[in-house]
Scaffold this motif. Structure first.
Motif, PDB file in Angstrom:
ATOM      1  N   LEU A  73      25.325  48.212  47.148  1.00 57.04           N
ATOM      2  CA  LEU A  73      25.870  46.542  46.745  1.00 57.04           C
ATOM      3  C   LEU A  73      25.464  45.762  44.876  1.00 57.04           C
ATOM      4  CD1 LEU A  73      21.996  45.757  48.404  1.00 57.04           C
ATOM      5  CD2 LEU A  73      23.903  45.190  48.897  1.00 57.04           C
ATOM      6  N   ARG A  74      25.705  47.201  44.244  1.00 60.70           N
ATOM      7  CA  ARG A  74      25.424  47.092  42.943  1.00 60.70           C
ATOM      8  C   ARG A  74      27.746  47.310  43.125  1.00 60.70           C
ATOM      9  NH1 ARG A  74      20.692  50.078  39.530  1.00 60.70           N
ATOM     10  NH2 ARG A  74      19.834  48.157  38.951  1.00 60.70           N
ATOM     11  N   SER A  75      27.619  48.600  43.497  1.00 64.06           N
ATOM     12  CA  SER A  75      28.874  48.630  43.731  1.00 64.06           C
ATOM     13  C   SER A  75      30.164  47.638  44.642  1.00 64.06           C
ATOM     14  CB  SER A  75      29.737  50.166  44.446  1.00 64.06           C
ATOM     15  OG  SER A  75      30.942  49.858  44.474  1.00 64.06           O
ATOM     16  N   GLU A  76      29.539  47.076  45.331  1.00 64.12           N
ATOM     17  CA  GLU A  76      30.118  45.753  46.149  1.00 64.12           C
ATOM     18  C   GLU A  76      30.214  44.778  45.351  1.00 64.12           C
ATOM     19  OE1 GLU A  76      29.990  43.688  50.576  1.00 64.12           O
ATOM     20  OE2 GLU A  76      28.357  45.521  50.492  1.00 64.12           O
ATOM     21  N   ALA A  77      29.033  44.360  44.934  1.00 72.53           N
ATOM     22  CA  ALA A  77      29.321  43.170  44.169  1.00 72.53           C
ATOM     23  C   ALA A  77      29.451  43.498  42.718  1.00 72.53           C
ATOM     24  CB  ALA A  77      27.691  43.618  42.771  1.00 72.53           C
ATOM     25  N   ALA A  78      30.271  44.250  42.130  1.00 77.02           N
ATOM     26  CA  ALA A  78      31.441  44.934  41.445  1.00 77.02           C
ATOM     27  C   ALA A  78      33.289  44.100  42.057  1.00 77.02           C
ATOM     28  CB  ALA A  78      31.382  46.202  40.636  1.00 77.02           C
ATOM     29  N   VAL A  79      33.198  45.335  43.071  1.00 77.74           N
ATOM     30  CA  VAL A  79      34.167  44.899  44.279  1.00 77.74           C
ATOM     31  C   VAL A  79      34.986  43.113  44.357  1.00 77.74           C
ATOM     32  CG1 VAL A  79      35.982  45.379  46.177  1.00 77.74           C
ATOM     33  CG2 VAL A  79      33.995  46.678  44.398  1.00 77.74           C
ATOM     34  N   GLN A  80      33.477  42.678  44.455  1.00 69.69           N
ATOM     35  CA  GLN A  80      33.247  41.035  44.915  1.00 69.69           C
ATOM     36  C   GLN A  80      33.716  40.674  44.109  1.00 69.69           C
ATOM     37  OE1 GLN A  80      30.058  40.516  46.949  1.00 69.69           O
ATOM     38  NE2 GLN A  80      30.859  40.899  49.654  1.00 69.69           N
ATOM     39  N   ALA A  81      32.941  40.459  42.356  1.00 65.44           N
ATOM     40  CA  ALA A  81      32.971  40.358  41.334  1.00 65.44           C
ATOM     41  C   ALA A  81      34.811  39.777  40.907  1.00 65.44           C
ATOM     42  CB  ALA A  81      32.498  40.618  40.677  1.00 65.44           C
ATOM     43  N   GLY A  82      35.465  41.569  40.959  1.00 62.30           N
ATOM     44  CA  GLY A  82      36.503  41.461  40.421  1.00 62.30           C
ATOM     45  C   GLY A  82      37.606  40.737  41.300  1.00 62.30           C
ATOM     46  N   THR A  83      36.929  40.839  42.553  1.00 64.00           N
ATOM     47  CA  THR A  83      38.059  39.876  43.431  1.00 64.00           C
ATOM     48  C   THR A  83      38.129  38.722  43.320  1.00 64.00           C
ATOM     49  OG1 THR A  83      37.726  41.802  45.363  1.00 64.00           O
ATOM     50  CG2 THR A  83      39.033  39.879  46.141  1.00 64.00           C
ATOM     51  N   GLN A  84      37.118  37.878  43.026  1.00 63.82           N
ATOM     52  CA  GLN A  84      36.906  36.626  42.740  1.00 63.82           C
ATOM     53  C   GLN A  84      37.879  36.412  41.567  1.00 63.82           C
ATOM     54  OE1 GLN A  84      32.873  35.505  42.194  1.00 63.82           O
ATOM     55  NE2 GLN A  84      33.250  33.370  41.908  1.00 63.82           N
ATOM     56  N   ARG A  85      37.865  37.457  40.291  1.00 63.16           N
ATOM     57  CA  ARG A  85      38.128  37.496  39.496  1.00 63.16           C
ATOM     58  C   ARG A  85      39.905  37.095  39.878  1.00 63.16           C
ATOM     59  NH1 ARG A  85      34.472  40.893  37.096  1.00 63.16           N
ATOM     60  NH2 ARG A  85      35.876  41.905  37.338  1.00 63.16           N
ATOM     61  N   VAL A  86      40.650  37.713  40.583  1.00 69.07           N
ATOM     62  CA  VAL A  86      41.796  38.163  40.648  1.00 69.07           C
ATOM     63  C   VAL A  86      41.955  36.857  41.959  1.00 69.07           C
ATOM     64  CG1 VAL A  86      43.306  39.330  42.198  1.00 69.07           C
ATOM     65  CG2 VAL A  86      42.185  40.463  40.674  1.00 69.07           C
ATOM     66  N   LEU A  87      41.563  36.647  42.713  1.00 70.10           N
ATOM     67  CA  LEU A  87      42.106  35.716  43.133  1.00 70.10           C
ATOM     68  C   LEU A  87      41.586  34.136  42.481  1.00 70.10           C
ATOM     69  CD1 LEU A  87      39.894  35.395  46.476  1.00 70.10           C
ATOM     70  CD2 LEU A  87      42.034  36.273  46.492  1.00 70.10           C
ATOM     71  N   GLN A  88      40.954  33.960  41.796  1.00 72.91           N
ATOM     72  CA  GLN A  88      40.424  33.039  40.261  1.00 72.91           C
ATOM     73  C   GLN A  88      42.122  32.347  39.845  1.00 72.91           C
ATOM     74  OE1 GLN A  88      36.830  33.179  38.722  1.00 72.91           O
ATOM     75  NE2 GLN A  88      35.790  31.866  40.277  1.00 72.91           N
ATOM     76  N   ASP A  89      43.045  33.884  38.941  1.00 69.23           N
ATOM     77  CA  ASP A  89      43.394  33.888  38.834  1.00 69.23           C
ATOM     78  C   ASP A  89      44.356  33.127  39.465  1.00 69.23           C
ATOM     79  OD1 ASP A  89      41.836  35.074  36.185  1.00 69.23           O
ATOM     80  OD2 ASP A  89      42.533  37.447  36.726  1.00 69.23           O
ATOM     81  N   ARG A  90      45.411  33.961  39.985  1.00 66.94           N
ATOM     82  CA  ARG A  90      46.719  33.819  41.625  1.00 66.94           C
ATOM     83  C   ARG A  90      45.882  31.953  41.630  1.00 66.94           C
ATOM     84  NH1 ARG A  90      51.233  33.747  42.020  1.00 66.94           N
ATOM     85  NH2 ARG A  90      51.267  33.126  44.462  1.00 66.94           N
ATOM     86  N   ASN A  91      45.351  31.200  41.735  1.00 68.80           N
ATOM     87  CA  ASN A  91      44.594  29.756  42.570  1.00 68.80           C
ATOM     88  C   ASN A  91      44.996  29.307  41.458  1.00 68.80           C
ATOM     89  OD1 ASN A  91      43.517  27.799  43.649  1.00 68.80           O
ATOM     90  ND2 ASN A  91      41.707  27.812  42.170  1.00 68.80           N
ATOM     91  N   THR A  92      44.553  29.438  39.613  1.00 72.27           N
ATOM     92  CA  THR A  92      45.494  29.135  38.813  1.00 72.27           C
ATOM     93  C   THR A  92      46.561  28.802  38.835  1.00 72.27           C
ATOM     94  OG1 THR A  92      42.883  29.087  37.491  1.00 72.27           O
ATOM     95  CG2 THR A  92      45.021  29.095  36.295  1.00 72.27           C
ATOM     96  N   GLU A  93      47.164  30.148  38.120  1.00 72.32           N
ATOM     97  CA  GLU A  93      49.208  30.074  39.146  1.00 72.32           C
ATOM     98  C   GLU A  93      49.385  29.593  40.171  1.00 72.32           C
ATOM     99  OE1 GLU A  93      49.867  34.548  38.928  1.00 72.32           O
ATOM    100  OE2 GLU A  93      49.112  35.581  37.158  1.00 72.32           O
ATOM    101  N   LEU A  94      49.424  28.970  41.378  1.00 68.95           N
ATOM    102  CA  LEU A  94      49.433  28.240  41.847  1.00 68.95           C
ATOM    103  C   LEU A  94      49.461  27.012  41.651  1.00 68.95           C
ATOM    104  CD1 LEU A  94      48.142  30.340  45.502  1.00 68.95           C
ATOM    105  CD2 LEU A  94      50.248  30.041  44.656  1.00 68.95           C
TER     106      LEU A  94
END
Length: 248
Positions: A73-94
Motif C-alpha cells: 500500500l505504501r508503494s502504491e501510494a508513492a506511485v499514485q502520488a508521483g502519477t498525481q504530480r505528473v498529471l498536475q504538472d501536465r494539466n498546468t502545461e495544458l
C-alpha cells in the motif's frame, strides 16, 4: 485348648495376609492412579503448549501478511502520488498552452478583414535586399467560415524601378521554394508562389533581382485566376513595421 489356640493363630495369619494384600493392592492402585494423573497432566501441558505454538505461528504468518500488504500500500501510494504530480504538472502545461492558443486566436480573429465572405487582405508585406536576391515576408487573411472551401491562388511580385534611365515595371520570379510557408505548395516541382489557405497565410521566400534594375518599390498582388483579389506596395529600402508582431 491347644487346638483352639492354633485355630485362632491360623485365623489371624490369614487376616493379616489378606490385610497386607489389600494394602499392597491399594498402594498399587494408588501408584497407578498417581502415575496416570502425572502423565495425564503432562500430556495436557504438551497439548496446551502445542496449541500455543500453533496459534503463535498463525499470528506470525498473519503479521507477515499484514506487513507485506502495508508495504504494498505504501508503494502504491508513492506511485499514485508521483502519477498525481505528473498529471498536475501536465494539466498546468495544458492550461498555459490553452491560454496562449486563445490569445493567438483572439489576435488573429482581429486580423480577419471585414466585408463579404471570402474577402482576402494583405495584412503585412515586407521585402528586403539580400545579396543577389530579395527576401520577402507576407501575412494574408481571409474572411471565410471554417467549413468554406480554401482559397486557391498565387502571389505576384512586380518591381517598380529604373533601367537605363527609364521607369519600368518587371515581374519578379522566385528561384526556390519559400523558406518558411504555411501553404500546401511546398512539394517538389510546385509553384513556390502558389497559395492554398483557409483564413490565415504566412509565407516567406526569395525572389531574383533583375540585373541593371534599380528597384524603388515592389507591389504584391494576390491573384485568383487572372483576377487581383488584394495588393500592397512596399519600399525596398525601408523596412515595413511588423504590424504588432504579425510577421515572423
Amino acid at each position: 485348648m491347644a487346638q483352639s489356640s492354633v485355630t485362632r493363630g491360623g485365623g489371624f495369619s490369614t487376616w493379616l495376609v489378606r490385610s497386607l494384600s489389600r494394602l499392597v493392592l491399594l498402594l498399587v492402585v494408588f501408584a497407578i492412579g498417581a502415575l496416570a494423573m502425572h502423565f495425564g497432566m503432562h500430556a495436557g501441558d504438551r497439548e496446551t503448549i502445542q496449541a500455543w505454538k500453533s496459534q503463535a505461528e498463525s499470528l506470525q504468518a498473519e503479521l507477515m501478511r499484514a506487513q507485506a500488504d502495508l508495504a504494498a500500500l505504501r508503494s502504491e501510494a508513492a506511485v499514485q502520488a508521483g502519477t498525481q504530480r505528473v498529471l498536475q504538472d501536465r494539466n498546468t502545461e495544458l492550461q498555459q498552452e490553452l491560454g496562449r492558443t486563445r490569445d493567438q486566436l483572439a489576435f488573429y480573429e482581429q486580423l480577419i478583414p471585414p466585408g463579404p465572405a471570402g474577402t482576402v487582405a494583405v495584412r503585412a508585406f515586407d521585402i528586403q535586399a539580400d545579396g543577389e536576391f530579395l527576401r520577402y515576408r507576407v501575412l494574408l487573411t481571409r474572411n471565410a467560415a471554417p467549413q468554406a472551401e480554401p482559397f486557391k491562388g498565387r502571389m505576384r511580385f512586380v518591381a517598380n524601378g529604373r533601367s537605363q534611365g527609364k521607369a519600368v515595371k518587371i515581374e519578379l520570379n522566385s528561384p526556390v521554394v519559400p523558406a518558411a510557408s504555411e501553404t500546401a505548395a511546398s512539394a517538389s516541382g510546385a509553384d513556390p508562389l502558389a497559395l492554398v489557405f483557409d483564413q490565415f497565410q504566412r509565407s516567406t521566400g526569395m525572389l531574383h533581382r533583375v540585373p541593371g534594375l534599380s528597384i524603388q518599390s515592389v507591389r504584391l498582388e494576390i491573384l485568383e485566376g487572372d483576377m487581383v483579389r488584394a495588393s500592397q506596395d512596399a519600399d525596398l529600402n525601408r523596412a515595413v513595421p511588423d504590424r504588432a508582431g504579425v510577421l515572423p
